[in-house]
Design a protein around this motif. Structure first.
Motif, mmCIF file in Angstrom:
data_model
loop_
_atom_site.group_PDB
_atom_site.id
_atom_site.type_symbol
_atom_site.label_atom_id
_atom_site.label_comp_id
_atom_site.label_asym_id
_atom_site.label_seq_id
_atom_site.Cartn_x
_atom_site.Cartn_y
_atom_site.Cartn_z
ATOM 1 N N LEU A 1 41.433 40.966 40.601
ATOM 2 C CA LEU A 1 40.412 40.069 40.065
ATOM 3 C C LEU A 1 40.258 40.350 38.570
ATOM 4 O O LEU A 1 40.031 41.482 38.159
ATOM 5 C CB LEU A 1 39.087 40.300 40.782
ATOM 6 C CG LEU A 1 37.926 39.385 40.406
ATOM 7 C CD1 LEU A 1 38.238 37.946 40.781
ATOM 8 C CD2 LEU A 1 36.644 39.845 41.093
ATOM 9 N N THR A 2 40.393 39.310 37.744
ATOM 10 C CA THR A 2 40.304 39.491 36.295
ATOM 11 C C THR A 2 38.971 39.026 35.734
ATOM 12 O O THR A 2 38.516 39.539 34.716
ATOM 13 C CB THR A 2 41.434 38.743 35.570
ATOM 14 O OG1 THR A 2 41.366 37.356 35.908
ATOM 15 C CG2 THR A 2 42.789 39.290 35.989
ATOM 16 N N ASP A 3 38.335 38.031 36.399
ATOM 17 C CA ASP A 3 37.027 37.562 35.943
ATOM 18 C C ASP A 3 36.425 36.693 37.041
ATOM 19 O O ASP A 3 37.138 36.199 37.925
ATOM 20 C CB ASP A 3 37.132 36.766 34.635
ATOM 21 C CG ASP A 3 35.878 36.908 33.774
ATOM 22 O OD1 ASP A 3 34.823 37.307 34.311
ATOM 23 O OD2 ASP A 3 35.955 36.626 32.571
ATOM 24 N N ALA A 4 35.112 36.511 36.978
ATOM 25 C CA ALA A 4 34.434 35.690 37.978
ATOM 26 C C ALA A 4 33.057 35.326 37.462
ATOM 27 O O ALA A 4 32.488 36.029 36.619
ATOM 28 C CB ALA A 4 34.329 36.441 39.309
ATOM 29 N N CYS A 5 32.508 34.222 37.980
ATOM 30 C CA CYS A 5 31.170 33.822 37.563
ATOM 31 C C CYS A 5 30.654 32.715 38.471
ATOM 32 O O CYS A 5 31.422 32.076 39.200
ATOM 33 C CB CYS A 5 31.168 33.344 36.108
ATOM 34 S SG CYS A 5 31.941 31.725 35.866
ATOM 35 N N TYR A 6 29.340 32.504 38.428
ATOM 36 C CA TYR A 6 28.696 31.307 38.952
ATOM 37 C C TYR A 6 28.035 30.609 37.775
ATOM 38 O O TYR A 6 27.312 31.244 37.002
ATOM 39 C CB TYR A 6 27.644 31.650 40.001
ATOM 40 C CG TYR A 6 28.167 31.716 41.418
ATOM 41 C CD1 TYR A 6 28.335 30.558 42.174
ATOM 42 C CD2 TYR A 6 28.502 32.941 41.994
ATOM 43 C CE1 TYR A 6 28.823 30.616 43.474
ATOM 44 C CE2 TYR A 6 28.982 33.006 43.295
ATOM 45 C CZ TYR A 6 29.133 31.840 44.025
ATOM 46 O OH TYR A 6 29.622 31.896 45.317
#
Length: 453
Positions: A347-352
């Motif tokens: 996983l390199t990045d994530a958001c809502y």
């Protein structure tokens, strides 16, 4: 006979006169010598005062120019335009806390209380806690030392530029102007209602994390070991908290924190640790117990108490597992959400972006194309997004970052991955979407080394 008495009288008078003359000379010499010493002492004292004044002037002017001998200062981090100035400065401060510099200039810790960064120029207001007990030496480098051993309200103007090798680096520091940091452009966390500036510092020797809500007039020691905030698969230094692992505002302060599940066991318990009363008391929400060491962690809040957490861990080679949580009440309670299925890459990045729309981006050592998954129903289902990638950018723009809204438009930056070397590896592609991130079209390219993005 009379003549003889006359001669004796004359001799006696001469003797008395001579004696008085000698006494007078002695008195004159003593008085003159004493006066001379007083005048000499006065001149010497005056000279000392003038010298001291000159030294103080020199001390006040010396610190900033001294530090240019350490420049240019490059960092191994590949930062985006909005954070590169800050992170390079943080790396520089961590350098002065290391054994690589002489003890007289070394610091125990530092804290930034105000900063404004634009187009390669960072104006920063900060405090340092020098290590040396020689206050004269500390002052000659950093500035006037307070009673608590800190040097407060240092203001530097830091220039960030590209070196001949194509790396981003701090190339010059100079005396800064505090008026350049205004309420509108101050990128540190300040409450406009209370005018409170919140900051933290780590004390590695004491294994403590400290907070302040009033620019270090008062400080709070968190009741947890410093290692708890760096748990999992983390190998960096502990001068600064892991980016994305905490929120720090006067209204909301919280951390992703780990504890070993039991002695001799590598499994960990993961908590969201927070305070509702600016550090007077602390609460813990258990996210997961007895899990593998986490690697990626990200915590953020949006509007009206909505927030999210993404975690990844249990890495084996280039594969790992993921967890996701959301809150609707500002972090008091958290609900576990579904994550993208059938994916095991890093996983390199994530958001809502809101309660419904969220993203997870994946990569690896040698990614060949962006792998971005999107949910439009709050995490119940995830679909892989598609990129309309021009041929000239294929295998160049390969890792998507967290999408964001700009002027009502949904955008995402796609970088070159860990091995990218196109134009120094700093150029990114900008893509836009009109369907909540399910499909993306190429818009333009930006150089993260010069553009703010």
């Amino acid at each position: 006979m009379k003549e003889r008495k006359k001669i004796v009288g004359i001799r006696l008078a001469l003797a008395v006169a001579l004696t008085l003359m000698v006494i007078g000379l002695v008195i004159w010499f003593v008085i003159g010598f004493s006066v001379g010493r007083v005048v000499s002492s006065s001149d010497s004292e005056s000279s000392t005062v003038e010298t001291a004044q000159v030294n103080q002037t020199t001390i006040k002017e010396q610190p900033v120019t001294y530090f240019n001998q350490f420049l240019p200062f490059e960092s191994e981090g590949n930062y985006d335009p909005n954070t590169q100035g800050f992170n390079l400065f943080y790396d520089l401060m961590r350098y002065f806390a290391s054994v690589k510099v002489q003890d007289d200039v070394r610091i125990d810790s530092y804290s930034v209380s105000g900063a404004a960064y634009q187009k390669g120029l960072l104006t920063v207001k900060f405090t340092v806690w020098p290590k040396s007990i020689n206050r004269e030496t500390m002052t000659s480098y950093w500035g006037k030392v307070s009673d608590d051993g800190s040097v407060r309200d240092i203001c530097w103007q830091v220039k960030v530029a590209t070196t001949a090798q194509g790396d981003q680096a701090i190339t010059n520091v100079d005396a800064g102007d505090l008026s350049k940091i205004t309420d509108e452009n101050n990128q540190m966390i300040t409450s406009k209602e209370t005018n409170q500036t919140i900051a933290y510092k780590t004390e590695i020797g004491k294994s403590q994390l400290k907070l302040t809500y009033d620019s270090w007039k008062h400080q709070i020691i968190l009741p947890y070991a410093l290692d708890d905030f760096f748990g999992g698969e983390y190998s960096g230094d502990k001068q600064a908290l892991i980016a994305g692992s905490y929120v720090l505002t006067p209204e909301r302060t919280g951390f992703i924190r780990t504890e070993y599940a039991s002695d001799g066991n590598s499994n960990q318990n993961i908590y969201y640790t927070y305070t509702e009363d600016q550090g007077s008391s602390w609460k813990n929400v258990a996210l997961i117990e007895k899990t593998s060491a986490i690697r990626f962690r990200k915590l953020a809040f949006g509007k009206e108490g909505f927030g999210y957490i993404f975690l990844s861990g249990g890495r084996v080679m280039s594969q790992e597992g993921y967890l996701s949580y959301v809150t609707q009440d500002g972090g008091k309670t958290w609900q576990e959400k579904q994550v993208a299925k059938g994916v095991s890459r890093l996983l390199t990045d994530a958001c809502y972006l809101n309660e419904k729309v969220g993203f997870m981006s994946f990569g690896g050592v040698t990614p060949t194309e962006p792998s971005l998954y999107v949910t439009t129903d709050g995490g119940n289902t995830w679909l892989e997004a598609t990129f309309d990638m021009p041929d000239e950018w294929k295998k160049i723009f390969v890792v998507a970052e967290a999408p964001y809204l700009e002027d009502g438009k949904l955008k995402v930056l796609v970088n070159q991955g860990p091995m990218g070397d196109y134009k120094g590896g700093t150029v990114k592609g900008v893509f836009t979407s009109d369907d909540n991130g399910l499909t993306w079209k190429y818009d333009t390219e930006i150089d993260s080394a010069t553009d703010e993005g």
